[in-house]
Design a protein around this motif. Structure first.
Motif, PDB file in Angstrom:
ATOM      1  N   HIS A  76     -32.638 -10.549  39.365  1.00 22.84           N
ATOM      2  CA  HIS A  76     -31.399 -11.195  39.803  1.00 22.84           C
ATOM      3  C   HIS A  76     -30.867 -12.155  38.748  1.00 22.84           C
ATOM      4  CE1 HIS A  76     -28.478 -13.282  42.281  1.00 22.84           C
ATOM      5  NE2 HIS A  76     -29.041 -14.429  41.928  1.00 22.84           N
ATOM      6  N   VAL A  77     -29.549 -12.079  38.518  1.00 21.51           N
ATOM      7  CA  VAL A  77     -28.856 -13.006  37.629  1.00 21.51           C
ATOM      8  C   VAL A  77     -27.709 -13.631  38.423  1.00 21.51           C
ATOM      9  CG1 VAL A  77     -27.524 -13.266  35.503  1.00 21.51           C
ATOM     10  CG2 VAL A  77     -29.394 -11.595  35.604  1.00 21.51           C
ATOM     11  N   ALA A  78     -27.630 -14.958  38.447  1.00 21.22           N
ATOM     12  CA  ALA A  78     -26.551 -15.634  39.172  1.00 21.22           C
ATOM     13  C   ALA A  78     -25.196 -15.195  38.619  1.00 21.22           C
ATOM     14  CB  ALA A  78     -26.706 -17.147  39.041  1.00 21.22           C
ATOM     15  N   ALA A  79     -24.202 -15.159  39.482  1.00 21.57           N
ATOM     16  CA  ALA A  79     -22.894 -14.633  39.095  1.00 21.57           C
ATOM     17  C   ALA A  79     -22.311 -15.349  37.883  1.00 21.57           C
ATOM     18  CB  ALA A  79     -21.927 -14.714  40.280  1.00 21.57           C
ATOM     19  N   ARG A  80     -22.380 -16.684  37.874  1.00 26.38           N
ATOM     20  CA  ARG A  80     -21.817 -17.430  36.751  1.00 26.38           C
ATOM     21  C   ARG A  80     -22.644 -17.223  35.478  1.00 26.38           C
ATOM     22  NH1 ARG A  80     -17.810 -21.049  38.223  1.00 26.38           N
ATOM     23  NH2 ARG A  80     -17.565 -21.254  40.491  1.00 26.38           N
ATOM     24  N   ALA A  81     -23.951 -17.128  35.638  1.00 23.90           N
ATOM     25  CA  ALA A  81     -24.802 -16.834  34.485  1.00 23.90           C
ATOM     26  C   ALA A  81     -24.484 -15.451  33.933  1.00 23.90           C
ATOM     27  CB  ALA A  81     -26.272 -16.921  34.881  1.00 23.90           C
ATOM     28  N   GLU A  82     -24.235 -14.516  34.831  1.00 22.86           N
ATOM     29  CA  GLU A  82     -23.862 -13.162  34.424  1.00 22.86           C
ATOM     30  C   GLU A  82     -22.590 -13.184  33.582  1.00 22.86           C
ATOM     31  OE1 GLU A  82     -24.280  -9.592  37.267  1.00 22.86           O
ATOM     32  OE2 GLU A  82     -22.128 -10.038  37.297  1.00 22.86           O
ATOM     33  N   GLN A 121     -16.739  -9.515  36.997  1.00 26.02           N
ATOM     34  CA  GLN A 121     -17.115 -10.871  37.406  1.00 26.02           C
ATOM     35  C   GLN A 121     -15.945 -11.615  38.053  1.00 26.02           C
ATOM     36  OE1 GLN A 121     -18.512  -9.720  34.121  1.00 26.02           O
ATOM     37  NE2 GLN A 121     -20.046  -9.104  35.632  1.00 26.02           N
ATOM     38  N   ARG A 125     -17.186 -10.183  41.500  1.00 25.61           N
ATOM     39  CA  ARG A 125     -18.022 -11.331  41.877  1.00 25.61           C
ATOM     40  C   ARG A 125     -17.195 -12.476  42.459  1.00 25.61           C
ATOM     41  NH1 ARG A 125     -22.656  -8.672  42.073  1.00 25.61           N
ATOM     42  NH2 ARG A 125     -23.736  -8.377  40.074  1.00 25.61           N
ATOM     43  N   ARG A 168     -27.904  -2.622  37.847  1.00 26.85           N
ATOM     44  CA  ARG A 168     -27.638  -3.715  38.778  1.00 26.85           C
ATOM     45  C   ARG A 168     -26.204  -3.688  39.310  1.00 26.85           C
ATOM     46  NH1 ARG A 168     -27.070  -8.222  36.889  1.00 26.85           N
ATOM     47  NH2 ARG A 168     -27.335  -9.410  38.796  1.00 26.85           N
TER      48      ARG A 168
END
Length: 229
Positions: A76-82, A121, A125, A168
């Motif tokens: 899992h990668v947080a949306a903002r980190a993505e 994103q 996202r 993902r």
């Protein structure tokens, strides 16, 4: 991100006047057939004697390959980190690959670029298209494609084409991919002169013919502005 800051970051202009090369991007939902069209266009241009650099994003550089593994095949990668990881990939990509190739007068063809982040994103996202556009345009320093080809595919058709193997982002629900699709269409509608939208359900040869016609138009316009290539 304040409105003024977002506007300042997102003020990048089209790349056409900054280097003699030609920059073409293929965008669209997963399963749209981008790889096939990238290959066909590359073969055509190389057959005409053009120097062509083909790349994909995320990827294209050692750092980009590591980012690709993290965001598409990792945990899992947080949306903002993505969003930030995708921006870092493009910043490195432009510095190490795209800008140098364009400066040499070569054709750069990329499978995905800034619009994918704005669609995936920003829309998918729900981080905000304007905010992600500002981040992405800042990351690439104004290096935007001369032509972006959007292969428009429905979530259902894309899922059927992809089969049983999903990364993902591909594994997200159809509602996510519907938002991504609309994100691409919204971007194309805002700047129709720099975009070509093609129904991905059309025969491969017909899509290719439309792509070639659009590339010829953009190439001729750039040649007129910059002198013979």
């Amino acid at each position: 991100m304040t409105e003024n800051f977002a506007a300042r970051l997102g003020s990048a202009a089209p790349r056409g006047t900054t280097a003699p090369g030609l920059f073409v991007c293929f965008e669209g939902g997963d399963g749209a057939g981008k790889s096939t069209q990238v290959r066909l266009l590359t073969q055509l241009l190389e057959g005409r004697g053009r120097e062509v650099v083909v790349t994909r994003q995320p990827g294209g550089t050692p750092l980009g390959s590591q980012i690709r593994q993290l965001v598409l095949h990792g945990d899992h990668v947080a949306a903002r980190a993505e969003a930030l990881l995708f921006a870092a990939d493009k910043a490195q990509h432009v510095d190490q690959l795209i800008a140098p190739a364009l400066a040499r007068g070569e054709v750069v063809i990329t499978d995905r670029y800034t619009d994918s982040s704005i669609a995936y994103q920003g829309a998918g996202r729900e981080l905000g298209a304007d905010e992600i556009r500002a981040l992405q345009h800042w990351a690439v320093g104004g290096v935007l494609p001369d032509l972006t080809i959007v292969l428009d595919v429905s979530p259902e058709a894309g899922r059927a084409r992809r089969g049983d193997v999903h990364d993902r982002l591909e594994s997200e629900a159809d509602v996510f991919h519907a938002a991504v699709r609309q994100g691409f269409l919204d971007l194309a509608a805002q700047d129709p002169g720099r975009y070509l939208v093609v129904d991905a359900a059309l025969p491969v040869d017909e899509i290719h013919a439309r792509v070639v016609k659009a590339v010829a138009r953009i190439d001729a316009a750039a040649s007129t502005a910059q002198g013979p290539r």
